[in-house]
Design an enzyme around this catalytic site. Structure first.
Site, mmCIF file in Angstrom:
data_model
loop_
_atom_site.group_PDB
_atom_site.id
_atom_site.type_symbol
_atom_site.label_atom_id
_atom_site.label_comp_id
_atom_site.label_asym_id
_atom_site.label_seq_id
_atom_site.Cartn_x
_atom_site.Cartn_y
_atom_site.Cartn_z
ATOM 1 N N GLY A 137 0.933 0.104 -4.344
ATOM 2 C CA GLY A 137 -0.172 0.722 -3.614
ATOM 3 C C GLY A 137 -0.260 2.199 -3.952
ATOM 4 O O GLY A 137 0.177 2.636 -5.020
ATOM 5 N N VAL A 167 0.844 6.559 0.465
ATOM 6 C CA VAL A 167 1.441 5.585 1.382
ATOM 7 C C VAL A 167 2.927 5.398 1.060
ATOM 8 O O VAL A 167 3.772 5.354 1.958
ATOM 9 C CB VAL A 167 0.691 4.239 1.319
ATOM 10 C CG1 VAL A 167 1.445 3.161 2.097
ATOM 11 C CG2 VAL A 167 -0.721 4.392 1.860
ATOM 12 N N GLU A 200 5.613 0.655 -7.061
ATOM 13 C CA GLU A 200 4.739 1.035 -8.174
ATOM 14 C C GLU A 200 3.473 1.575 -7.546
ATOM 15 O O GLU A 200 2.850 0.914 -6.724
ATOM 16 C CB GLU A 200 4.467 -0.169 -9.079
ATOM 17 C CG GLU A 200 3.814 0.202 -10.403
ATOM 18 C CD GLU A 200 2.315 0.060 -10.372
ATOM 19 O OE1 GLU A 200 1.630 1.115 -10.465
ATOM 20 O OE2 GLU A 200 1.818 -1.058 -10.254
ATOM 21 N N CYS A 205 -4.127 0.241 -12.028
ATOM 22 C CA CYS A 205 -3.315 1.453 -12.027
ATOM 23 C C CYS A 205 -3.021 1.905 -13.451
ATOM 24 O O CYS A 205 -2.636 3.049 -13.677
ATOM 25 C CB CYS A 205 -2.030 1.238 -11.244
ATOM 26 S SG CYS A 205 -1.216 -0.318 -11.579
ATOM 27 N N GLU A 217 -6.668 10.704 -9.613
ATOM 28 C CA GLU A 217 -6.868 9.264 -9.743
ATOM 29 C C GLU A 217 -8.160 8.866 -9.018
ATOM 30 O O GLU A 217 -8.337 9.169 -7.839
ATOM 31 C CB GLU A 217 -5.690 8.500 -9.154
ATOM 32 C CG GLU A 217 -5.794 7.000 -9.371
ATOM 33 C CD GLU A 217 -4.638 6.225 -8.759
ATOM 34 O OE1 GLU A 217 -4.206 5.234 -9.376
ATOM 35 O OE2 GLU A 217 -4.175 6.600 -7.669
#
Length: 544
Positions: free
Chosen positions: A265, A269, A293, A327, A426
């Site tokens: 995620g 977080v 990851e 990602c 991102e």
């Protein structure tokens, strides 16, 4: 009782079906999509083998077709988190005691069920729930999840074979125990295979698991859970719950039997989870394993010797497949001035050739982004670029529309400043930002690539000059956990390219490799002395 040493050789990767016109797989998948859409699905949680319906329902819509209702899922609360933990702990001893060959058989059977009977259902629920086209679903929710299951059985069997040496009169051995407690798996929307791997890799090692998928991945997650149950997974080994993050964290991270977390995620977080675990460390029976990851700001670096067609293809696929919601997606590119005009022309033509729309139309390369929150975030970056033409030039795209679905046009932005916001942050959408550099500055650009982003997940070098390839490979050693030469920075294959990055991209525990499985095991050394000594005195104590 072990009656033999059982062999689980390295498997072949699951073949990717093509879904060409007239093919059997295309016909089957289209029929499955139609069937899935014709039913209003009532989706329960799965706790201790029970289907749990709370009556507090949330509606599921395809991101590309908001007017259609797929069904609804039953949302849980803190009480259901506690129930899931209790179920996991209740199932733990029997599951850990089950022989390895019988644990392995469950996951191998699940892989075969997906490969055959349920392939179109895993792909169909992923396509409708997460807006993936047929090919993106095939490589994810069929092939990769099958590979994770089969390869992890092989990897774990290799671990179990690893034993220490013994000296005369002594026998040494290692037991690879599961962790003491329960494992929490938190999985994202963007890969159904991750949703399958994070709970099953820990469970395979003898652990019992509480699994919370992203709400936007529930449609495919529950399909996988149903397959696991059909494959013979005992009740309580994996408990699938749909709760909000704060409710989950409040119960799990304060529980003394919390043994580890397998997470994919956002970096934010994950940072908060790590902080919370640290603050609660005195509460736990053992030090929890923290495996995560997280994000990426993945790069494509083109050398002046790059083949323009190789570069353009890497960018078109790497940046825009699954709407850039990987990602590992190519998000920033560094293009030399000598190639810039040709690359711009071919990139623009390529993006113009994309079709965008619903997943049921197999001619659509681009589908919708996952939800309104994501749509609004991506749109804000596009608006910012439009409002600042001195800092950014939009080569193509830049528009967005959420009247029927969350559609963002594939967009290419040229940044005049290599530290422009879309080169650094991102975005997680179909937005590629390029920076054009002078060929003589290649050495300085290597430093730019390495320092622009806090992430270090994937990246690639496109070059025909082998000295440039070697230089980039050396200088960018810490900039990417998965590094590609003359290829896009996406598409890691289980057993071939173990996946994961460092820095702000996670703990680099390499899903799809033997390394990841070690994290869910706790070794015990056993030494047996056959003829033990009966006197404490050593020979050196004797007088001359």
């Amino acid at each position: 009782m072990n009656l033999g040493y059982f062999n689980y050789p390295a498997p072949a990767n699951e073949p990717v079906l093509g879904y060409a016109p007239g093919s059997k797989e295309k016909e089957t998948l289209k029929a499955t999509l139609k069937a899935l859409k014709s039913t209003r699905h009532d989706i329960p949680m799965y706790i201790g083998g029970q289907e749990v319906r709370t009556g507090k329902t949330k509606t599921l819509h395809p991101p590309h077709e908001l007017a259609h209702t797929l069904g609804h899922y039953h949302e849980g609360d803190e009480t259901h988190v506690q129930q899931a933990i209790d179920a996991a702990l209740t199932a733990k001893d029997a599951w850990a005691a089950l022989s390895w060959e019988n644990r392995a058989a469950i996951f191998l059977k699940a892989a075969d069920l997906i490969s055959t009977k349920y392939r179109s259902y895993m792909n169909g629920t992923t396509m409708l729930g997460q807006s993936k086209n047929a090919y993106q679903a095939e490589i994810d929710s069929a092939c990769e999840i099958i590979d994770f299951l089969r390869w992890n059985v092989h990897f774990l069997s290799e671990i179990y074979r690893q034993q220490p040496i013994s000296s005369p009169g002594v026998h040494n051995r290692l037991e690879y125990r599961p962790l003491e407690g329960f494992v929490l798996a938190i999985t994202p929307f963007n890969f159904t295979a991750i949703g399958g791997n994070l709970p099953t890799s820990a469970a395979m090692c003898g652990n019992t698991v509480v699994w919370k998928p992203a709400h936007t991945q529930i449609f495919s997650a529950q399909m996988f859970m149903r397959i696991l149950k059909e494959a013979g997974l005992p009740d309580g080994v994996i408990n699938l719950i749909y709760v909000d993050g704060p409710s989950l964290g409040k119960i799990c991270f304060s529980h003394p039997d919390f043994a580890g977390i397998h997470f994919t995620g956002s970096t934010g977080v994950f940072n908060n989870i790590w902080k919370t675990v640290g603050e609660n460390i005195s509460k736990y029976r053992s030090y929890p394993r923290i495996v995560g990851e997280t994000g990426g700001k993945d790069f494509v670096l083109a050398h002046p010797s790059a083949d323009p067609d190789v570069l353009v293809t890497a960018l078109l696929r790497g940046a825009f497949e699954f709407q850039g919601q990987k990602c590992s997606a190519a998000s920033r590119a560094y293009i030399p001035e000598n190639l810039a005009a040709e690359i711009k022309d071919k990139l623009v033509k390529g993006v113009k050739s994309f079709k965008m729309g619903a997943v049921e139309d197999f001619t659509n390369f681009i589908n919708a982004v996952i939800d309104e929150k994501s749509f609004d975030k991506i749109s804000s970056y596009l608006d910012k670029a439009k409002q600042d033409p001195k800092a950014a030039e939009i080569w193509i795209g830049g528009n967005a529309d959420k009247t029927k679905g969350y559609f963002i046009e594939p967009t290419v932005i040229e940044a005049k400043d290599p530290k422009y916001v879309t080169m650094c942050e991102e975005i997680f959408g179909p937005v590629l930002t390029v920076y054009i550099y002078k060929p003589a500055e290649f050495d300085q650009v290597l430093d730019l690539v390495n320092t622009t982003s806090p992430y270090a997940l994937t990246g690639s070098i496109i070059a025909q000059d082998r000295n440039a390839v070697e230089l980039a490979t050396e200088r960018l050693r810490q900039a990417a956990g998965n590094f590609y030469i003359n290829d896009k920075p996406t598409g890691a294959v289980v057993g071939q390219q173990p996946f994961g990055g460092a820095r702000a991209s996670g703990t680099n525990d390499k899903a799809g490799s033997i390394l990841n499985l070690y994290r869910w095991l706790s070794a015990r050394t056993i030494k047996e002395t056959f003829v033990p000594p009966t006197d404490y005195r050593y020979p050196f104590l004797a007088q001359e």
